[in-house]
Write a protein that holds these residues in place. Structure first.
Motif, mmCIF file in Angstrom:
data_model
loop_
_atom_site.group_PDB
_atom_site.id
_atom_site.type_symbol
_atom_site.label_atom_id
_atom_site.label_comp_id
_atom_site.label_asym_id
_atom_site.label_seq_id
_atom_site.Cartn_x
_atom_site.Cartn_y
_atom_site.Cartn_z
ATOM 1 N N ARG A 151 0.894 -1.207 0.182
ATOM 2 C CA ARG A 151 -0.008 0.020 0.092
ATOM 3 C C ARG A 151 0.806 1.295 0.247
ATOM 4 N N LYS A 152 0.374 2.388 -0.459
ATOM 5 C CA LYS A 152 0.669 3.663 -0.297
ATOM 6 C C LYS A 152 0.191 4.601 0.703
ATOM 7 N N THR A 153 1.317 5.077 1.214
ATOM 8 C CA THR A 153 0.774 6.103 2.617
ATOM 9 C C THR A 153 1.436 7.344 2.349
ATOM 10 N N VAL A 154 0.497 8.432 3.140
ATOM 11 C CA VAL A 154 1.142 9.754 3.276
ATOM 12 C C VAL A 154 1.240 10.007 4.672
ATOM 13 N N LEU A 155 2.310 10.656 5.273
ATOM 14 C CA LEU A 155 2.327 10.946 6.420
ATOM 15 C C LEU A 155 1.507 12.402 6.837
ATOM 16 N N VAL A 156 0.760 12.379 8.092
ATOM 17 C CA VAL A 156 -0.159 13.588 8.215
ATOM 18 C C VAL A 156 0.217 14.004 9.545
ATOM 19 N N VAL A 157 0.166 15.237 10.038
ATOM 20 C CA VAL A 157 0.282 15.567 11.281
ATOM 21 C C VAL A 157 -1.102 15.855 11.903
ATOM 22 N N GLY A 158 -1.326 15.361 12.839
ATOM 23 C CA GLY A 158 -2.880 15.390 13.431
ATOM 24 C C GLY A 158 -2.749 16.744 14.311
ATOM 25 N N ALA A 159 -3.909 17.051 14.916
ATOM 26 C CA ALA A 159 -4.085 18.662 15.657
ATOM 27 C C ALA A 159 -3.393 18.303 16.958
ATOM 28 N N ASP A 160 -3.177 17.304 17.428
ATOM 29 C CA ASP A 160 -2.009 17.170 18.748
ATOM 30 C C ASP A 160 -0.579 17.058 18.449
ATOM 31 N N GLY A 161 -0.472 17.202 17.192
ATOM 32 C CA GLY A 161 1.152 17.177 16.864
ATOM 33 C C GLY A 161 1.631 15.651 16.628
ATOM 34 N N THR A 162 0.805 14.713 16.583
ATOM 35 C CA THR A 162 1.276 13.383 16.278
ATOM 36 C C THR A 162 1.180 12.851 14.861
ATOM 37 N N VAL A 163 2.442 12.195 14.384
ATOM 38 C CA VAL A 163 2.443 11.722 12.943
ATOM 39 C C VAL A 163 1.446 10.607 12.792
ATOM 40 N N VAL A 164 0.812 10.768 11.791
ATOM 41 C CA VAL A 164 -0.155 9.499 11.425
ATOM 42 C C VAL A 164 0.181 9.082 9.898
ATOM 43 N N ALA A 165 0.437 7.445 9.656
ATOM 44 C CA ALA A 165 0.565 7.366 8.363
ATOM 45 C C ALA A 165 -0.975 6.848 7.735
ATOM 46 N N ARG A 166 -1.406 7.828 6.827
ATOM 47 C CA ARG A 166 -2.583 7.753 6.093
ATOM 48 C C ARG A 166 -2.453 6.869 4.850
ATOM 49 N N PRO A 167 -3.306 5.646 4.539
ATOM 50 C CA PRO A 167 -3.177 5.031 3.314
ATOM 51 C C PRO A 167 -4.204 5.953 2.105
ATOM 52 N N GLN A 210 -7.916 14.598 3.158
ATOM 53 C CA GLN A 210 -8.911 15.662 2.984
ATOM 54 C C GLN A 210 -8.213 16.927 2.612
ATOM 55 N N ARG A 211 -9.066 18.069 2.056
ATOM 56 C CA ARG A 211 -8.296 19.237 1.997
ATOM 57 C C ARG A 211 -7.742 19.720 3.185
ATOM 58 N N THR A 212 -8.315 19.593 4.369
ATOM 59 C CA THR A 212 -7.814 20.346 5.609
ATOM 60 C C THR A 212 -6.594 19.434 6.164
ATOM 61 N N ASP A 213 -6.446 18.160 5.546
ATOM 62 C CA ASP A 213 -5.101 17.474 6.292
ATOM 63 C C ASP A 213 -3.839 18.271 6.101
ATOM 64 N N ARG A 214 -2.966 18.208 7.126
ATOM 65 C CA ARG A 214 -1.518 18.854 7.105
ATOM 66 C C ARG A 214 -0.492 17.643 6.539
ATOM 67 N N VAL A 215 -0.149 17.511 5.467
ATOM 68 C CA VAL A 215 0.852 16.364 5.048
ATOM 69 C C VAL A 215 2.235 17.023 5.037
ATOM 70 N N VAL A 216 2.954 16.013 5.423
ATOM 71 C CA VAL A 216 4.529 16.020 5.747
ATOM 72 C C VAL A 216 4.995 16.242 4.221
ATOM 73 N N VAL A 217 5.760 17.249 4.010
ATOM 74 C CA VAL A 217 6.419 17.387 2.587
ATOM 75 C C VAL A 217 7.868 17.730 2.711
ATOM 76 N N THR A 218 8.371 18.017 4.028
ATOM 77 C CA THR A 218 9.958 18.292 4.286
ATOM 78 C C THR A 218 10.392 17.411 5.163
ATOM 79 N N ASN A 219 11.616 17.162 5.560
ATOM 80 C CA ASN A 219 12.297 16.507 6.719
ATOM 81 C C ASN A 219 11.619 15.114 6.760
ATOM 82 N N LEU A 220 11.257 14.493 5.611
ATOM 83 C CA LEU A 220 10.588 13.150 5.689
ATOM 84 C C LEU A 220 11.188 11.989 6.492
ATOM 85 N N GLN A 221 12.785 12.032 6.538
ATOM 86 C CA GLN A 221 13.476 11.170 6.990
ATOM 87 C C GLN A 221 13.412 11.190 8.561
ATOM 88 N N ALA A 222 13.161 12.395 8.964
ATOM 89 C CA ALA A 222 12.972 12.500 10.689
ATOM 90 C C ALA A 222 11.384 12.100 11.136
#
Length: 433
Positions: free
Chosen positions: A350-366, A384-396
């Motif tokens: 599967r393919k995932t995108v890392l998203v940062v939630g409202a509490d600052g926790t990183v979540v892997a979203r399929p 969703q349009r309002t999701d915060r997607v991690v686009v830089t410093n992905l290795q960390a």
């Protein structure tokens, strides 16, 4: 007296020997005492140190855990933009018309009126076949027409004269009927002679072989002086071929899956499919056309269906046989969510995108992926349009970790940067114009 003196001497001697013995014993025991004292001192010091360390260990307060600083990640909301999604095909160009030029009369080629590879117009003279025998045949046919016309005039005059005399009973009814039949026969003979004359006229016309269509002509297959044969189909001598290039066709085969997708897009959107074609030495899709034909059934052996696009080719640049990449859009323009292609991660199948939630926790979203357009990946579902997607410093970024965020906006690359200097793989989507 003597005895006393001897005893004293012996006693003195013994006393001296005894002192000498004690002196040697003291000298040998003195280094041993020194070594024992040094060892005892070292042991005492070691014991004090060990005791001090143990006491310090007992009295030392418990160590506190090291605090790991939170990492900072660049995040951004998905880019919402109208895109046109395409399906990719490969195929070849074909002429919109192709004609084999063959003679309709036999004879010797006496003249050639074109150069190999010329662009010829419809009706342009190409070959001339020896006209002399056909001119003679035409003259004979015309003479027969004149004779038949004279016979018809005579028959008409005789019948008219007999018709006037029939009222006076000067001519029998049988003679009148015979003259009427003679008139009709003369008329039929004239019609036949005129038909033969027209046929000879066509043969005379066919001695000049003209271009049946406008297009680019191939090389000549016969030279002046050769005899050519007339006939039906392949029995006639092939003189040359002509391909019509404006418009020009692009033939391709579509899989069953893409055919079904196009049919559903056509039903859902109703938009006419757009066709764009790229040649082998081109980075962009510079040729535009429309879908012209889809076959009436799929090939049961290959599971494909034949399609055809038609393109304008006023400069005759495109030629039959050229290979090209075609993209077909039947779904029209849709608003899609786009993220940088580098933000996509693979988790087994599967393919995932890392998203940062409202509490600052990183979540892997399929997510379900779409095509890439100018460096951005279309996300069909999962974001969703309002999701915060991690686009830089992905290795960390680690799923489940608490992180700090900072804005990191992104945009689509320019067409030049996206395409590059070399020909890329065929695109599957473009930003709507």
């Amino acid at each position: 007296m003597q005895t006393t003196i001897d005893t004293g001497i012996e006693t003195g001697i013994d006393t001296a020997q005894s002192r000498a013995g004690h002196t040697h014993a003291d000298l040998s025991a003195r280094p041993m005492k020194r070594r024992s004292t040094r060892q005892l001192a070292i042991g005492a010091i070691a014991l004090v140190l060990v005791g001090g360390l143990g006491w310090a260990t007992v009295l030392r307060p418990p160590a506190k855990a090291a605090i790991v600083p939170e990492v900072t990640l660049g995040v951004a909301a998905p880019l919402v933009a109208p895109v046109v999604e395409w399906d990719d095909f490969v195929g070849r160009f074909a002429p919109s018309q192709s004609v084999e030029v063959r003679p309709r009369v036999a004879g010797q080629v006496t003249a050639l009126h074109f150069h190999d590879g010329d662009v010829v117009r419809k009706g342009q003279l190409l070959f001339t076949i020896d006209q002399r025998p056909y001119r003679a045949a035409l003259a004979e046919a015309e003479a027969n027409v004149a004779a038949a016309r004279s016979a018809l005039a005579l028959a008409r005059s005789d019948y008219a004269r007999a018709a006037r005399l029939s009222g006076d009973e000067a001519v029998s009814a049988g003679e009148v009927d015979g003259l009427r039949a003679r008139l009709q026969s003369a008329q039929a003979s004239l019609d036949a002679a005129e038909a033969r004359a027209r046929q000879r006229g066509l043969d005379m016309e066919f001695t000049q072989v003209r271009a049946p269509i406008t297009g680019r002509i191939s090389d000549r297959k016969v030279d002046v002086g050769n005899l050519v044969a007339a006939g039906e189909g392949a029995n006639a001598t092939l003189l040359t071929t002509i391909n019509a290039l404006d418009p020009i066709y692009f033939d391709f085969d579509s899989s069953e899956a893409l055919f079904l997708k196009a049919q559903r897009d056509k039903t859902a959107k109703g938009a006419p499919p757009q066709v764009e074609i790229r040649l082998q030495d081109e980075a962009g899709y510079a040729w535009h056309g429309r879908l012209d034909f889809t076959d009436n059934g799929l090939d049961p052996h290959s599971g494909t269906i034949r399609g055809r696009a038609v393109l304008a080719n006023p400069n005759l640049f495109l030629t039959p046989g050229l290979f090209g990449n075609m993209r077909l859009s039947g779904g029209g323009t849709v608003n899609a969510l786009l993220v940088p292609d580098e933000a996509i991660q693979s988790d087994q199948a599967r393919k995932t995108v890392l998203v940062v939630g409202a509490d600052g926790t990183v979540v892997a979203r399929p997510v379900e992926l779409g095509p890439v357009v100018r460096g951005l990946r279309v996300i069909r579902s999962g974001l969703q349009r309002t999701d915060r997607v991690v686009v830089t410093n992905l290795q960390a970024a680690m799923p489940g970790a608490k992180v700090q965020t900072r804005p990191a906006p992104f945009a689509a690359r320019s067409d030049d940067m996206a395409s590059g200097s070399s020909a890329p793989a065929a695109a599957q989507a473009t930003l709507a114009r």
